[in-house]
Design a protein around this motif. Structure first.
Motif, PDB file in Angstrom:
ATOM      1  N   LYS A  54      75.335  38.726  83.953  1.00 32.34           N
ATOM      2  CA  LYS A  54      74.888  37.345  84.110  1.00 32.34           C
ATOM      3  C   LYS A  54      74.173  37.105  85.433  1.00 32.34           C
ATOM      4  CE  LYS A  54      78.969  35.548  83.429  1.00 32.34           C
ATOM      5  NZ  LYS A  54      79.718  36.789  83.145  1.00 32.34           N
ATOM      6  N   LEU A  55      74.403  37.970  86.414  1.00 31.84           N
ATOM      7  CA  LEU A  55      73.761  37.797  87.720  1.00 31.84           C
ATOM      8  C   LEU A  55      72.244  37.947  87.644  1.00 31.84           C
ATOM      9  CD1 LEU A  55      76.237  39.759  90.039  1.00 31.84           C
ATOM     10  CD2 LEU A  55      76.073  37.284  89.714  1.00 31.84           C
ATOM     11  N   SER A  56      71.740  38.524  86.575  1.00 39.79           N
ATOM     12  CA  SER A  56      70.293  38.706  86.447  1.00 39.79           C
ATOM     13  C   SER A  56      69.555  37.387  86.311  1.00 39.79           C
ATOM     14  CB  SER A  56      69.978  39.584  85.227  1.00 39.79           C
ATOM     15  OG  SER A  56      70.400  38.935  84.031  1.00 39.79           O
ATOM     16  N   GLY A  57      70.253  36.352  85.848  1.00 37.18           N
ATOM     17  CA  GLY A  57      69.604  35.067  85.614  1.00 37.18           C
ATOM     18  C   GLY A  57      69.014  34.432  86.851  1.00 37.18           C
ATOM     19  N   ASP A  58      69.574  34.720  88.031  1.00 37.48           N
ATOM     20  CA  ASP A  58      69.114  34.087  89.272  1.00 37.48           C
ATOM     21  C   ASP A  58      68.125  34.948  90.056  1.00 37.48           C
ATOM     22  OD1 ASP A  58      70.806  31.931  88.754  1.00 37.48           O
ATOM     23  OD2 ASP A  58      72.498  32.911  89.762  1.00 37.48           O
ATOM     24  N   LEU A  59      67.759  36.111  89.505  1.00 35.73           N
ATOM     25  CA  LEU A  59      66.878  37.021  90.241  1.00 35.73           C
ATOM     26  C   LEU A  59      65.416  36.623  90.122  1.00 35.73           C
ATOM     27  CD1 LEU A  59      68.474  40.478  89.349  1.00 35.73           C
ATOM     28  CD2 LEU A  59      68.796  39.118  91.419  1.00 35.73           C
ATOM     29  N   SER A  60      64.676  36.938  91.174  1.00 40.98           N
ATOM     30  CA  SER A  60      63.243  36.641  91.194  1.00 40.98           C
ATOM     31  C   SER A  60      62.506  37.508  90.176  1.00 40.98           C
ATOM     32  CB  SER A  60      62.685  36.907  92.597  1.00 40.98           C
ATOM     33  OG  SER A  60      61.276  36.867  92.580  1.00 40.98           O
ATOM     34  N   ASP A  61      61.549  36.915  89.494  1.00 44.75           N
ATOM     35  CA  ASP A  61      60.727  37.657  88.538  1.00 44.75           C
ATOM     36  C   ASP A  61      59.675  38.507  89.236  1.00 44.75           C
ATOM     37  OD1 ASP A  61      62.076  36.572  86.408  1.00 44.75           O
ATOM     38  OD2 ASP A  61      60.685  34.896  86.161  1.00 44.75           O
ATOM     39  N   GLU A  62      59.545  38.347  90.547  1.00 50.25           N
ATOM     40  CA  GLU A  62      58.484  39.052  91.271  1.00 50.25           C
ATOM     41  C   GLU A  62      58.649  40.562  91.185  1.00 50.25           C
ATOM     42  OE1 GLU A  62      56.379  39.189  95.700  1.00 50.25           O
ATOM     43  OE2 GLU A  62      57.997  37.763  95.281  1.00 50.25           O
ATOM     44  N   LEU A  63      59.905  41.036  91.152  1.00 53.43           N
ATOM     45  CA  LEU A  63      60.135  42.474  91.076  1.00 53.43           C
ATOM     46  C   LEU A  63      59.517  43.073  89.824  1.00 53.43           C
ATOM     47  CD1 LEU A  63      61.602  44.965  92.300  1.00 53.43           C
ATOM     48  CD2 LEU A  63      63.540  44.390  90.825  1.00 53.43           C
ATOM     49  N   LEU A  64      59.500  42.292  88.738  1.00 55.25           N
ATOM     50  CA  LEU A  64      58.987  42.808  87.471  1.00 55.25           C
ATOM     51  C   LEU A  64      57.478  43.004  87.494  1.00 55.25           C
ATOM     52  CD1 LEU A  64      61.122  40.598  85.028  1.00 55.25           C
ATOM     53  CD2 LEU A  64      61.674  42.834  86.008  1.00 55.25           C
ATOM     54  N   LYS A  65      56.812  42.401  88.466  1.00 58.58           N
ATOM     55  CA  LYS A  65      55.351  42.520  88.559  1.00 58.58           C
ATOM     56  C   LYS A  65      54.929  43.719  89.401  1.00 58.58           C
ATOM     57  CE  LYS A  65      55.018  37.462  88.430  1.00 58.58           C
ATOM     58  NZ  LYS A  65      54.598  36.253  89.201  1.00 58.58           N
ATOM     59  N   LEU A  66      55.902  44.336  90.087  1.00 55.75           N
ATOM     60  CA  LEU A  66      55.568  45.419  90.999  1.00 55.75           C
ATOM     61  C   LEU A  66      55.478  46.752  90.264  1.00 55.75           C
ATOM     62  CD1 LEU A  66      57.899  44.416  93.966  1.00 55.75           C
ATOM     63  CD2 LEU A  66      55.492  43.827  93.632  1.00 55.75           C
ATOM     64  N   ASP A  67      54.870  47.707  90.933  1.00 59.37           N
ATOM     65  CA  ASP A  67      54.712  49.044  90.367  1.00 59.37           C
ATOM     66  C   ASP A  67      55.849  49.927  90.863  1.00 59.37           C
ATOM     67  OD1 ASP A  67      53.709  51.301  89.157  1.00 59.37           O
ATOM     68  OD2 ASP A  67      52.414  51.804  90.848  1.00 59.37           O
ATOM     69  N   PRO A  68      56.801  50.315  89.991  1.00 54.83           N
ATOM     70  CA  PRO A  68      57.936  51.128  90.438  1.00 54.83           C
ATOM     71  C   PRO A  68      57.477  52.505  90.907  1.00 54.83           C
ATOM     72  CG  PRO A  68      57.872  51.036  88.042  1.00 54.83           C
ATOM     73  CD  PRO A  68      56.832  50.070  88.536  1.00 54.83           C
ATOM     74  N   LYS A  69      58.097  52.975  91.982  1.00 50.88           N
ATOM     75  CA  LYS A  69      57.691  54.250  92.577  1.00 50.88           C
ATOM     76  C   LYS A  69      58.711  55.362  92.361  1.00 50.88           C
ATOM     77  CE  LYS A  69      53.896  52.532  94.168  1.00 50.88           C
ATOM     78  NZ  LYS A  69      52.604  52.913  93.544  1.00 50.88           N
ATOM     79  N   ASN A  70      59.849  55.053  91.740  1.00 47.98           N
ATOM     80  CA  ASN A  70      60.836  56.104  91.499  1.00 47.98           C
ATOM     81  C   ASN A  70      61.649  55.780  90.252  1.00 47.98           C
ATOM     82  OD1 ASN A  70      63.285  54.520  92.253  1.00 47.98           O
ATOM     83  ND2 ASN A  70      62.286  54.491  94.267  1.00 47.98           N
ATOM     84  N   THR A  71      62.460  56.726  89.871  1.00 50.31           N
ATOM     85  CA  THR A  71      63.248  56.640  88.637  1.00 50.31           C
ATOM     86  C   THR A  71      64.087  55.381  88.558  1.00 50.31           C
ATOM     87  OG1 THR A  71      63.398  59.038  88.558  1.00 50.31           O
ATOM     88  CG2 THR A  71      65.023  57.825  87.275  1.00 50.31           C
ATOM     89  N   HIS A  72      64.822  55.104  89.616  1.00 51.92           N
ATOM     90  CA  HIS A  72      65.797  54.029  89.547  1.00 51.92           C
ATOM     91  C   HIS A  72      65.158  52.654  89.676  1.00 51.92           C
ATOM     92  CE1 HIS A  72      68.587  57.443  90.900  1.00 51.92           C
ATOM     93  NE2 HIS A  72      68.708  57.284  89.608  1.00 51.92           N
ATOM     94  N   GLU A  73      64.047  52.546  90.407  1.00 54.63           N
ATOM     95  CA  GLU A  73      63.333  51.271  90.432  1.00 54.63           C
ATOM     96  C   GLU A  73      62.815  50.935  89.038  1.00 54.63           C
ATOM     97  OE1 GLU A  73      60.302  50.799  93.321  1.00 54.63           O
ATOM     98  OE2 GLU A  73      61.617  51.115  95.037  1.00 54.63           O
ATOM     99  N   LYS A  74      62.277  51.924  88.360  1.00 51.20           N
ATOM    100  CA  LYS A  74      61.796  51.717  86.996  1.00 51.20           C
ATOM    101  C   LYS A  74      62.940  51.280  86.089  1.00 51.20           C
ATOM    102  CE  LYS A  74      59.562  52.164  83.054  1.00 51.20           C
ATOM    103  NZ  LYS A  74      58.784  51.023  82.536  1.00 51.20           N
TER     104      LYS A  74
END
Length: 646
Positions: A524-544
């Motif tokens: 449920k903690l995902s509901g308050d997270l910024s959507d900005e992270l989803l617009k970024l280009d992941p650079k490693n396995t775990h960020e993706k």
């Protein structure tokens, strides 16, 4: 069996598992207020900091941060993989794990069955309440009350076991609860009614003029009844038929009350009747259970050994009692891992636990318990041939060798073999050769894997990182063990996947994995997270993996538990990353997790921005940047300065 495990089933099996019982079978827990506490199995400590909540069905260690539910406990403590953990939980409550590829299974059917079970449980609870009301208020209650008093039962013990009464008549329960067609069909499916032969959808009460004994499941819910007749009807005792919520081979009368009285009884006494269980409980012997009008089964023995390490089978001394004892022995041998005990108590002919305790009190029965035979005593007495003759010795060896072979406990098996060698004069090696040194192929009780196989850290909570408030790019150094497993994600099946990019132990990779661990604990903690992270280009396995997990949670708000997430991703590339994250500890209390998660996300976003600025700056320095890239550089630089302002 191939195929996905249905998500609904995963969530259901976790919800039905008694977490206190599950963990209590592995470590010693002590009641503390509304929770249970004990020494944490995930790190070394001398003062208990491990807490298990019975109401929330969650555990948490205030020392090392280990936290989760029944599924995560099995994965982290028993070192089981996801499927093994689900199968273990399902087996513990008598369910078979379905697979979605099975044409006989579908989500709609599963939901329908789940709904039906809830309805059956509800109608059984209402039936129990009705029977208890009749014992207190019905005009003919007096003969039921007199019978119970005559058996020495007090009102207090009758209330504890929810004893009830159904008056004479063909439709008492039918009139009370069968108010419409659906209700009557439900009562019939629950085993409470019998359909008339001469008319469809016409029913009458199964139980009439009987003392009613509710049969409870592990959660204290009524799932069936036993009825003792007060008149001349036959049989004297009548039990509910098996139903979708009641399987006789997986339930024992009085087990719920015994576990309620003592979570970890030193022993359990297996008797033959309901009244034996109740009489012993009334005299303070709260550890008695009974089978439900059916022969003891291997499932019963497994269920009993989940509660305690010592079983005492109590039987009448007549021929029927001797036969039942022999059956109990045969069923128990394959469950005797070292540390478990089985004893056999034979009462004088004509006596039962009820009469013994009623005549002589608690001490009389405790004295009788001291005479119980150990498994070796009973085994050799049962097969006592003419050991003075060679033929008798050969017969003894022939009869006992296959029985001893069934014992999985190596020490006990060897000691029994040694005793058999002493009685027969045969060489131990000869007897072992006859056994082929093979253990029983029957299912054995699970053994906890060696703690040395774990990679769980053994540091205490005071080493956990502080929450970062203003300086989110200043991260503490984690204990070395926290990095274990980051570099060893299995990619055998996902060679083309985005998750198979090389993984490293950089800060970004570490923090992304920590964020995944937090989200698995509380989606449920995902509901308050910024959507900005989803617009970024992941650079490693775990960020993706983190971005995909957050994206999924934001679009699937119904996924609110670890079990649901693992079930959904079980056959996807993301699953291996989730399992890696799940094996890491939570380093903070629940109240701090939201702030920590936001700090990590902000840190990752800032890291991505900084990296992008460095790339643009390098292009500008090398005079290879486009006008658009130059504009973006100064725009991002200004945004960064504004973000850094207090």
């Amino acid at each position: 069996m191939a195929g996905r495990i249905p998500e609904q089933f995963i969530d259901d099996v976790v919800a039905k598992t008694d977490l206190v019982e599950l963990i209590g079978n592995r470590i010693k827990l002590k009641k503390s207020g509304s929770n249970h506490t004990g020494l944490c199995p995930f790190h070394n400590e001398k003062t208990p900091s491990f807490s298990v909540s019975d109401s929330k069905q969650l555990y948490h260690c205030f020392g090392c941060g280990a936290s989760g539910n029944a599924l995560t406990f099995l994965i982290e403590h028993d070192r089981l993989d996801f499927v093994e953990a689900i199968e273990t939980l399902a087996s513990g409550i008598g369910l078979e794990v379905p697979r979605e590829e099975n044409s006989q299974y579908n989500k709609e059917e599963y939901n329908q069955k789940k709904k039906e079970k809830l309805q059956l449980q509800d109608i059984m609870e209402k039936s129990s309440v009705f029977f208890q009301q009749q014992l207190r208020h019905h005009a003919s209650k007096q003969k039921a009350v007199q019978y119970l008093k005559g058996r020495g039962m007090t009102g207090q013990i009758a209330k504890a076991f929810q004893i009830g009464y159904i008056p004479a008549g063909w439709d008492n329960l039918l009139k009370e609860l069968g108010t419409d067609t659906d209700a009557r069909k439900l009562l019939n499916k629950a085993g409470m009614l019998i359909e008339k032969e001469q008319g469809k959808d016409q029913f009458y009460d199964r139980f009439r003029d009987r003392i009613m004994f509710p049969i409870l499941d592990n959660n204290g819910k009524t799932i069936a009844f036993g009825g003792r007749v007060l008149g001349d009807d036959k049989p004297k005792y009548l039990n509910s038929p098996e139903t979708p919520i009641f399987n006789k081979s997986q339930v024992l009368y009085g087990l719920y009350q015994a576990r309620k009285a003592t979570r970890h009884p030193k022993s359990l006494i297996i008797v033959e009747g309901y009244m034996d269980v109740i009489a012993l409980a009334q005299y303070g012997l709260n550890n008695a259970v009974a089978s439900l009008g059916t022969a003891l089964t291997e499932e019963h023995v497994k269920l009993l050994f989940k509660q305690t390490s010592q079983l005492v089978f109590c039987f009448d001394g007549d021929n029927a009692g001797q036969k039942a004892a022999k059956k109990a022995l045969e069923l128990s041998l394959s469950q005797l891992i070292d540390g478990r005990e089985v004893k056999f108590l034979f009462l004088d002919e004509g006596e039962d636990p009820d009469t013994v305790v009623t005549k002589g009190g608690k001490k009389a029965f405790e004295d009788a318990l001291k005479t119980a035979l150990t498994v070796d005593q009973y085994l050799f007495n049962l097969h006592d041939s003419d050991s003075n003759s060679l033929e008798g010795k050969a017969k003894l060896a022939k009869e006992l060798t296959p029985l001893i072979k069934q014992v999985p406990g190596e020490f006990l098996r060897n000691l029994l073999t040694k005793e058999l060698a002493r009685k027969t004069g045969l060489n131990e090696e000869t007897l072992l050769k006859q056994q082929n040194q093979k253990k029983s192929t029957k299912i054995q009780a699970p053994q906890k894997k060696n703690q040395s196989e774990r990679s769980t850290p053994s540091y205490a909570r005071n080493n956990a990182p502080n929450i970062i408030q203003d300086n989110s790019d200043s991260y503490p150094n984690y204990p070395e063990q926290f990095d274990s497993g980051y570099e060893s994600i299995s990619h055998n099946h996902y060679e083309e996947s985005a998750y198979t990019q090389s993984s490293n132990t950089s800060d970004a990779n570490k923090h992304a994995l920590e964020a995944i661990r937090i989200l698995l604990h509380d989606p449920k903690l995902s509901g308050d997270l910024s959507d900005e992270l989803l617009k970024l280009d992941p650079k490693n396995t775990h960020e993706k993996a983190l971005m995909d997990l957050i994206s999924h949670l934001k679009s699937n708000t119904n996924h609110k538990s670890t079990a649901q997430l693992l079930g959904y991703f079980q056959d996807t590339p993301l699953f291996s990353v989730l399992q890696t994250a799940l094996n890491q500890p939570l380093l903070l209390d629940n109240i701090h997790l939201s702030g920590r998660l936001n700090d990590i996300i902000n840190h990752l976003i800032k890291g991505q921005r900084d990296k992008k600025l460095l790339e643009l700056k390098e292009k500008i320095t090398n005079k290879t940047a486009t006008d658009e890239e130059i504009r973006l550089f100064f725009q991002n630089q200004q945004e960064q300065k504004n973000a850094d302002k207090p």
